[in-house]
Scaffold this motif. Sequence first.
Motif, PDB file in Angstrom:
ATOM      1  N   THR A   1       0.828  -1.203   0.000  1.00  0.00           N
ATOM      2  CA  THR A   1       0.000   0.000   0.000  1.00  0.00           C
ATOM      3  C   THR A   1       0.862   1.253   0.000  1.00  0.00           C
ATOM      4  O   THR A   1       0.587   2.224  -0.716  1.00  0.00           O
ATOM      5  N   ALA A   2       1.931   1.253   0.786  1.00  0.00           N
ATOM      6  CA  ALA A   2       2.796   2.430   0.871  1.00  0.00           C
ATOM      7  C   ALA A   2       3.504   2.711  -0.440  1.00  0.00           C
ATOM      8  O   ALA A   2       3.818   3.860  -0.752  1.00  0.00           O
ATOM      9  N   ARG A   3       3.736   1.675  -1.247  1.00  0.00           N
ATOM     10  CA  ARG A   3       4.468   1.859  -2.493  1.00  0.00           C
ATOM     11  C   ARG A   3       3.576   1.837  -3.715  1.00  0.00           C
ATOM     12  O   ARG A   3       4.062   1.824  -4.840  1.00  0.00           O
ATOM     13  N   GLY A   4       2.273   1.797  -3.506  1.00  0.00           N
ATOM     14  CA  GLY A   4       1.350   1.857  -4.631  1.00  0.00           C
ATOM     15  C   GLY A   4       1.448   0.677  -5.558  1.00  0.00           C
ATOM     16  O   GLY A   4       1.138   0.770  -6.734  1.00  0.00           O
ATOM     17  N   ALA A   5       1.897  -0.475  -5.044  1.00  0.00           N
ATOM     18  CA  ALA A   5       2.066  -1.652  -5.897  1.00  0.00           C
ATOM     19  C   ALA A   5       0.851  -2.553  -5.876  1.00  0.00           C
ATOM     20  O   ALA A   5       0.897  -3.668  -6.328  1.00  0.00           O
ATOM     21  N   GLY A   6      -0.263  -2.068  -5.324  1.00  0.00           N
ATOM     22  CA  GLY A   6      -1.429  -2.919  -5.195  1.00  0.00           C
ATOM     23  C   GLY A   6      -1.393  -3.640  -3.869  1.00  0.00           C
ATOM     24  O   GLY A   6      -0.350  -3.812  -3.258  1.00  0.00           O
ATOM     25  N   VAL A   7      -2.527  -4.077  -3.391  1.00  0.00           N
ATOM     26  CA  VAL A   7      -2.596  -4.722  -2.088  1.00  0.00           C
ATOM     27  C   VAL A   7      -3.212  -6.087  -2.234  1.00  0.00           C
ATOM     28  O   VAL A   7      -3.888  -6.400  -3.201  1.00  0.00           O
ATOM     29  N   LEU A   8      -2.964  -6.903  -1.257  1.00  0.00           N
ATOM     30  CA  LEU A   8      -3.628  -8.188  -1.191  1.00  0.00           C
ATOM     31  C   LEU A   8      -5.093  -7.966  -0.853  1.00  0.00           C
ATOM     32  O   LEU A   8      -5.473  -6.914  -0.345  1.00  0.00           O
ATOM     33  N   PRO A   9      -5.955  -8.943  -1.139  1.00  0.00           N
ATOM     34  CA  PRO A   9      -7.363  -8.781  -0.823  1.00  0.00           C
ATOM     35  C   PRO A   9      -7.561  -8.443   0.643  1.00  0.00           C
ATOM     36  O   PRO A   9      -6.976  -9.045   1.525  1.00  0.00           O
ATOM     37  N   GLY A  10      -8.400  -7.469   0.885  1.00  0.00           N
ATOM     38  CA  GLY A  10      -8.640  -7.040   2.254  1.00  0.00           C
ATOM     39  C   GLY A  10      -7.755  -5.874   2.612  1.00  0.00           C
ATOM     40  O   GLY A  10      -6.663  -5.708   2.118  1.00  0.00           O
ATOM     41  N   THR A  11      -8.195  -5.021   3.436  1.00  0.00           N
ATOM     42  CA  THR A  11      -7.419  -3.861   3.842  1.00  0.00           C
ATOM     43  C   THR A  11      -6.617  -4.189   5.089  1.00  0.00           C
ATOM     44  O   THR A  11      -6.772  -5.230   5.705  1.00  0.00           O
ATOM     45  N   VAL A  12      -5.722  -3.278   5.435  1.00  0.00           N
ATOM     46  CA  VAL A  12      -4.907  -3.478   6.626  1.00  0.00           C
ATOM     47  C   VAL A  12      -5.787  -3.231   7.845  1.00  0.00           C
ATOM     48  O   VAL A  12      -6.093  -2.099   8.183  1.00  0.00           O
ATOM     49  N   ARG A  13      -6.198  -4.291   8.492  1.00  0.00           N
ATOM     50  CA  ARG A  13      -7.101  -4.190   9.627  1.00  0.00           C
ATOM     51  C   ARG A  13      -6.576  -5.058  10.753  1.00  0.00           C
ATOM     52  O   ARG A  13      -5.854  -6.029  10.520  1.00  0.00           O
ATOM     53  N   PRO A  14      -6.950  -4.751  11.979  1.00  0.00           N
ATOM     54  CA  PRO A  14      -6.528  -5.605  13.092  1.00  0.00           C
ATOM     55  C   PRO A  14      -7.218  -6.959  13.024  1.00  0.00           C
ATOM     56  O   PRO A  14      -8.162  -7.165  12.262  1.00  0.00           O
TER      57      PRO A  14
ATOM     58  N   LEU B   1     -17.077 -15.201   2.293  1.00  0.00           N
ATOM     59  CA  LEU B   1     -16.924 -14.528   3.582  1.00  0.00           C
ATOM     60  C   LEU B   1     -15.945 -13.363   3.482  1.00  0.00           C
ATOM     61  O   LEU B   1     -16.122 -12.335   4.153  1.00  0.00           O
ATOM     62  N   ALA B   2     -14.903 -13.511   2.668  1.00  0.00           N
ATOM     63  CA  ALA B   2     -13.948 -12.415   2.493  1.00  0.00           C
ATOM     64  C   ALA B   2     -14.636 -11.196   1.899  1.00  0.00           C
ATOM     65  O   ALA B   2     -14.384 -10.054   2.305  1.00  0.00           O
ATOM     66  N   ARG B   3     -15.517 -11.427   0.929  1.00  0.00           N
ATOM     67  CA  ARG B   3     -16.248 -10.313   0.329  1.00  0.00           C
ATOM     68  C   ARG B   3     -17.219  -9.689   1.331  1.00  0.00           C
ATOM     69  O   ARG B   3     -17.414  -8.476   1.357  1.00  0.00           O
ATOM     70  N   LYS B   4     -17.814 -10.508   2.172  1.00  0.00           N
ATOM     71  CA  LYS B   4     -18.804 -10.011   3.128  1.00  0.00           C
ATOM     72  C   LYS B   4     -18.160  -9.206   4.250  1.00  0.00           C
ATOM     73  O   LYS B   4     -18.674  -8.149   4.647  1.00  0.00           O
ATOM     74  N   PHE B   5     -17.006  -9.683   4.748  1.00  0.00           N
ATOM     75  CA  PHE B   5     -16.380  -9.042   5.905  1.00  0.00           C
ATOM     76  C   PHE B   5     -15.231  -8.113   5.525  1.00  0.00           C
ATOM     77  O   PHE B   5     -14.590  -7.538   6.409  1.00  0.00           O
ATOM     78  N   GLY B   6     -14.950  -7.983   4.238  1.00  0.00           N
ATOM     79  CA  GLY B   6     -13.901  -7.064   3.816  1.00  0.00           C
ATOM     80  C   GLY B   6     -12.508  -7.502   4.200  1.00  0.00           C
ATOM     81  O   GLY B   6     -11.638  -6.671   4.489  1.00  0.00           O
ATOM     82  N   ARG B   7     -12.269  -8.810   4.223  1.00  0.00           N
ATOM     83  CA  ARG B   7     -10.954  -9.350   4.548  1.00  0.00           C
ATOM     84  C   ARG B   7     -10.501 -10.276   3.428  1.00  0.00           C
ATOM     85  O   ARG B   7     -11.273 -10.587   2.521  1.00  0.00           O
ATOM     86  N   SER B   8      -9.255 -10.704   3.504  1.00  0.00           N
ATOM     87  CA  SER B   8      -8.764 -11.633   2.496  1.00  0.00           C
ATOM     88  C   SER B   8      -9.276 -13.035   2.800  1.00  0.00           C
ATOM     89  O   SER B   8      -9.574 -13.382   3.950  1.00  0.00           O
ATOM     90  N   ALA B   9      -9.371 -13.854   1.754  1.00  0.00           N
ATOM     91  CA  ALA B   9      -9.814 -15.234   1.935  1.00  0.00           C
ATOM     92  C   ALA B   9      -8.851 -16.008   2.822  1.00  0.00           C
ATOM     93  O   ALA B   9      -9.260 -16.882   3.593  1.00  0.00           O
ATOM     94  N   MET B  10      -7.565 -15.680   2.731  1.00  0.00           N
ATOM     95  CA  MET B  10      -6.585 -16.359   3.570  1.00  0.00           C
ATOM     96  C   MET B  10      -6.790 -16.015   5.044  1.00  0.00           C
ATOM     97  O   MET B  10      -6.651 -16.875   5.925  1.00  0.00           O
ATOM     98  N   ALA B  11      -7.132 -14.746   5.325  1.00  0.00           N
ATOM     99  CA  ALA B  11      -7.394 -14.356   6.709  1.00  0.00           C
ATOM    100  C   ALA B  11      -8.635 -15.066   7.251  1.00  0.00           C
ATOM    101  O   ALA B  11      -8.664 -15.504   8.409  1.00  0.00           O
ATOM    102  N   VAL B  12      -9.663 -15.199   6.421  1.00  0.00           N
ATOM    103  CA  VAL B  12     -10.877 -15.911   6.848  1.00  0.00           C
ATOM    104  C   VAL B  12     -10.561 -17.371   7.136  1.00  0.00           C
ATOM    105  O   VAL B  12     -11.002 -17.940   8.146  1.00  0.00           O
ATOM    106  N   LEU B  13      -9.786 -18.008   6.255  1.00  0.00           N
ATOM    107  CA  LEU B  13      -9.422 -19.407   6.466  1.00  0.00           C
ATOM    108  C   LEU B  13      -8.622 -19.566   7.755  1.00  0.00           C
ATOM    109  O   LEU B  13      -8.798 -20.556   8.492  1.00  0.00           O
ATOM    110  N   HIS B  14      -7.758 -18.612   8.048  1.00  0.00           N
ATOM    111  CA  HIS B  14      -6.971 -18.676   9.279  1.00  0.00           C
ATOM    112  C   HIS B  14      -7.878 -18.609  10.509  1.00  0.00           C
ATOM    113  O   HIS B  14      -7.687 -19.361  11.477  1.00  0.00           O
TER     114      HIS B  14
END
Length: 551
Positions: free
Chosen positions: A148-161, A193-206
Amino acid sequence: MAKYRLASLAELARQMGFAPQDVRALQIARAEELLHIIDPARAYPLDFVIHRITDYRPAEVPPELLAGLALQHDLGLLIEQVSATLNLHADRLHEPVLTIEDLCARLGVTVKTIQRWRRRGLPARSVIFPGGKRRVGFLLSSVERFLTARGAGVLPGTVRPAPDAAETAAMVRNARRLAVECGCCVELMCRRLARKFGRSAMAVLHVLRQHDEQRPDEAVLPLAAAPVDAETAAAITSAYRGGASVRDLARRYARPRSAIYHVILDGFIRRLARRRVKFHDDPLFHHDDAAQMVEALGTCGALSEPSGRDDDRMPRDMPACMRELYRTPLLTGAAERALFTKLNYHKFLFVQARRRLDPELARWREVRALQKHLGAAAAIRQQIVRANLRLAASIARRHASGEAEFMDLLGEGVIALTRAADGFDISRGNRFSTYATWALMKAYARAASRMRVRQARSEGGEERLAEMADARAAAAGRNALDRDQVAALLSRLPVRERSVLAGHFGLEGFATPVNYDELGRMLGISAGSVRRIEARAILRLRQMAAAARND
């Protein structure tokens, strides 16, 4: 092993190794925070760096300024080495940990790109993954923040706790419903679920895995349906492209329509990802109003109007099916520039949209937008090809010997024009006809050669094959006679010269040729001596052969 560039950072890493484990973990997190804000072009005081990492400001610190580039390198090395002393396990951390292979697959980059990002400040920890193997790992939040800081695109989901208890419970509840009522597999469940909660699919699986480990009696993942295998997915995609509806496919394969929908969508995304699109960039494409400016170019130059003189210049033997295409008006210089600019602009938009496309969160509207750009580029390319068909026809007539061959060559010309349109750079100031002429001549030369070879094979038949066989037999006989003559001449040479020639050329018991070094070792002489003996032997053979011809 990598070395520190700054002695002060090497000493700091050594001292951090003596801190308690929980303190070291906190210091590593603070070092990652510092690494994210380091500017390689600036210099930083040593006491500032120590305070940001350890939350302690020593009384006496050398007034040392650390170069940002060297500090960036050493902080990454410090994080990796100190984290190795913590024996971090990937499945026990509070967020997903990605390997280098995971990042390459998710972002579509190479390992070299990941290594370059690490040199530019992407934090990496030493982590123990399932199976007991220690590898370099990247926290999901660190990767997202870096990109995000370098404008190179981000992984699905925003930087969230990390999700709290309420969000985790909602994820588990929705996952159970998707698994039981909708029959979703794990991958599809995590995507929705990633689309519903605004997180990445990998974070949901975790989150779901942690829930199943903590509450095995209420596990959710085992309830999910089995994933669609590759063979079934290919059959579903093929049937859909053949006209079958999603409802019919869901009934045929006993799958929910959402699963069929995502299988088809994944198939289209994979095809678009494999599509090779080449374009010539233009500063115009990067303006905010680029679409309006490119569209305005199309109104500046119009096609030249067809006139009666075009009919007069049409060849008399032009096939009837080609007469209408031959009347297609030529492009003016302005129209040609406008069309090629629009062609490259649509390909530019396709490439940019494909880079932003996330396969896990993609929708049909995004895929249709990509297909729309490809369709627009194909229509413009076809317009360019049609306007230059008379050029292809005129060059094909020089290489063709009949109407059938002319039509075959013209088909090759259409392919050559299509490829030339994709490779032509209008910004160089040349006309497309100049560029296409060379492409057509090369394509026609190759095609005409292939056609004549096929014609000779079909017309010659058995007689030509018999002639070729007789010629080969005669050549073999001549070669046998030559070998006998060479053997007779070799027998008249001295033993050493004969051995050198026989060994170097694979004669008289030598199955394969032997190089000078090996021959020298066999004869107990140097490689240079072998060369001189060979030269003397060849000269002697030539003299004997000349004397035999004179006799």
